[in-house]
Design an enzyme around this catalytic site. Structure first.
Site, PDB file in Angstrom:
ATOM      1  CD  GLU A  64      -2.192   2.736  -3.527  1.00 28.45           C
ATOM      2  OE1 GLU A  64      -3.221   3.362  -3.771  1.00 28.45           O
ATOM      3  OE2 GLU A  64      -1.717   2.663  -2.383  1.00 28.45           O
ATOM      4  CG  ASP A  78      -1.935   1.029   1.287  1.00 33.10           C
ATOM      5  OD1 ASP A  78      -2.690   1.121   0.307  1.00 33.10           O
ATOM      6  OD2 ASP A  78      -2.023   1.772   2.282  1.00 33.10           O
TER       7      ASP A  78
HETATM    8  C1  GLC Z   1      -4.321   3.074  -0.540  1.00 32.63           C
HETATM    9  C2  GLC Z   1      -5.574   2.255  -0.588  1.00 32.63           C
HETATM   10  C3  GLC Z   1      -6.729   3.116  -0.119  1.00 32.63           C
HETATM   11  C4  GLC Z   1      -6.445   3.606   1.284  1.00 32.63           C
HETATM   12  C5  GLC Z   1      -5.088   4.288   1.368  1.00 32.63           C
HETATM   13  C6  GLC Z   1      -4.672   4.502   2.790  1.00 32.63           C
HETATM   14  O1  GLC Z   1      -4.363   4.143  -1.418  1.00 32.63           O
HETATM   15  O2  GLC Z   1      -5.780   1.748  -1.872  1.00 32.63           O
HETATM   16  O3  GLC Z   1      -7.940   2.434  -0.170  1.00 32.63           O
HETATM   17  O4  GLC Z   1      -7.440   4.509   1.698  1.00 32.63           O
HETATM   18  O5  GLC Z   1      -4.080   3.525   0.764  1.00 32.63           O
HETATM   19  O6  GLC Z   1      -4.296   3.289   3.380  1.00 32.63           O
END
Ligand code: GLC
Ligand code: CA
Length: 546
Positions: free
Chosen positions: A244, A200
């Protein structure tokens, strides 16, 4: 020893909470997910990605974790997790899990101890400031609902840093104890059988925002990702890190690493945003533009291609004018938008339920260089519920059948974790798995065929990709070459029939693999190829050898 399974995988993302409820309490659970592996397997997926399923106060759909070593009791037990993983492996499905390493919930015992006792060993696990930091409104991730990135804590009598919501305190990644603990977390889940992690918020994870200069490690922050990669690979050869990281093309090298030894995979956010721009214009130019800017990546590295995910469709990398076009096409109402940059809708309603455009969009995702990642429910064309706050609009229960609660739960409707989408063009009465299963031409069957075809074309996962020139700007023509094999994939983004000419050096004949219409005849490579409005064709060059 290398295991590069992710180069040719099909990843299916599930939120356990909304997939299938096995005990009638209205909340999806691991038992329910294990029962529905048939669906995932039949779809042709090879790997399941679970969004966070850890104990949580659930203020950010589980991305606010209070224990990294456990399962949210509402979803089951660790035993249920293992039983599910075992069942998945039995079917040849790998499992990867979300790792939220950037922050914890402020309810996490680490943060609770840290705030209460300045001498606690956990104090330095977070990022504090005695004085009010200079610009506390700078760098918010959720404009409109998040006001600041620093919040004063009365108990600690200090400010703590949070890139995301105030209830998500950033961990201090410069602290070696935090790094060691995160290794334990990864080691724990690897030992339980997972094949890797969706990491993440990677750009935020590796920044040292708020950490005093003298406490920062001297290495380039990206090198922390090398440490993570080494650790997971040592524990499990096939372990994969899927990041991500919404990065620009000039950052690609430092995220994959100069020799491809850093992150295994990265979601291609740039391509995703330009793909939607292209769809809004009925013109493939924005896709060609990004592909031309994309640097070659090392053979061990891989892009992850996607259409929609569990978040908003983030259009922050488009110019203001381009974003305006995409908003106008796919999310014109203010309630459809989120955080000034995105659209909180599912794929099917964005494309107005138009069967041809939806199938083409899926075909595009499977055809782009990289490994496709699907968000549960999109394969049957589910819609959103805009009455739910923020991104929960796209996280409604899976629509299994035209039965009470969409077949998601046999509990009472009032107790469901989220209401099912009912009535209208995307309601469960019309859009559900049972209605589409084994039905030729359904959305689900089309996604199945695409997944099967994609898996039979390792050229797409492994090969060299060239964007070919054609006589039609609405057409995206991709050529893949790998180990003496060549694949040609054509998409016509326009609402009219086109005759495409492409120069195919060294190729005489093309054998059809997949098409939006029946297509069995061999093609002469020098003939123009006809494409329907929103049509697509996958073809394999017929070599001398067969
Ligand atoms: C990432 C996740 C999202 C979340 C954020 C904070 O962007 O995909 O859903 O709110 O991280 O953890
Ligand atoms: Ca349940």
């Amino acid at each position: 020893m290398l295991n590069l399974w992710y180069k040719n995988a099909v990843i299916y993302c599930v939120d356990v909470e909304t997939f299938m409820d096995s005990n009638g309490d209205g909340i999806g659970d691991f038992g329910g997910l294990a029962d529905r592996l048939d669906h995932v397997e039949a779809l042709g997926a090879t790997c399941i990605w679970l969004v966070p399923f850890y104990p949580t106060p659930n203020r950010d759909n589980g991305y606010d974790v209070t224990d990294f070593y456990a399962v949210d009791p509402r979803l089951g037990t660790l035993g249920d997790f293992v039983a599910f993983t075992h069942a998945a492996h039995d079917r040849g499905l790998r499992v990867i899990v979300d790792l939220v390493a950037n922050h914890t919930s402020i309810d996490h015992p680490w943060f609770q101890e840290a705030r209460q006792d300045p001498n606690s060993r956990y104090r330095d696990w977070y990022v504090w400031s005695k004085e009010k930091p200079e610009n506390i409104h700078e760098g918010v991730v959720f404009p409109g609902v998040q006001d600041a990135t620093w919040t004063y804590d009365e108990v600690a009598q200090a400010w703590y840093m949070h890139r995301f919501y105030p209830h998500q305190a950033d961990l201090n990644i410069a602290n070696p104890e935090v790094r060691a603990e995160l290794e334990k977390v990864m080691g724990f889940w690897l030992q339980l059988g997972v094949s890797g992690f969706r990491l993440d918020a990677v750009p935020f994870l590796i920044e040292y925002r708020g950490v005093p200069e003298e406490e920062r490690p001297k290495e380039d922050p990206h090198e922390y990702l090398d440490r993570m990669r080494d650790f997971v690979s040592w524990r499990r050869a096939e372990a994969m890190l899927l990041a991500e990281a919404n990065i620009t093309m000039d950052q690609v090298d430092e995220y994959f690493g100069p020799t491809g030894d850093r992150l295994h995979m990265i979601f291609n956010f740039m391509l995703n945003q330009h793909l939607f721009l292209a769809l809004s214009r009925n013109d493939a130019e924005p896709i060609r533009r990004v592909m031309a800017q994309t640097p070659a990546i090392p053979p061990k590295s891989q892009w992850a291609s996607f259409l929609r995910n569990h978040d908003e469709l983030d259009l922050g990398r488009l110019s203001d004018a381009e974003r305006g076009e995409a908003f106008a096409a796919f999310g014109p109402e203010p309630e459809m938008q989120a955080y000034e940059r995105g659209i909180r809708r599912r794929l099917a309603p964005m494309l107005e339920g138009d069967d041809r455009r939806l199938k083409q969009a899926f075909s595009l995702m499977f055809a782009l260089p990289g490994t496709p990642v699907l968000w549960y429910g999109d394969e049957i064309g589910m819609g959103e519920d805009l009455s739910l706050p923020e991104r929960n609009s796209v996280r409604t229960p899976m629509q299994w059948a035209d039965e009470p609660n969409a077949g998601f739960s046999n509990g009472s409707a009032g107790r469901l974790v989220r209401p099912v989408v009912s009535a209208g063009a995307f309601g469960y009465e019309r859009v559900n798995v049972a209605a589409q299963r084994d039905l030729d031409g359904s959305m689900m069957s089309t996604v199945q065929r695409l997944a099967r075809t994609r898996r039979a074309c390792p050229e797409v996962g492994w090969g060299r990709c060239q964007v070919l020139d054609t006589n039609e700007t609405s057409v995206l023509a991709l050529r893949y070459d790998w180990e003496g094999e060549t694949i040609l994939i054509l998409h016509n983004l326009a609402d009219r029939t086109v005759e495409v000419r492409v120069a195919l050096e060294g190729i005489e004949r093309l054998r059809p693999l997949l098409c939006d219409q029946d297509d069995r005849a061999m093609h002469d490579a020098s003939d123009p190829i006809s494409l329907n409005p929103y049509g697509y064709r996958w073809l394999r060059a017929q070599g001398e050898r067969r």
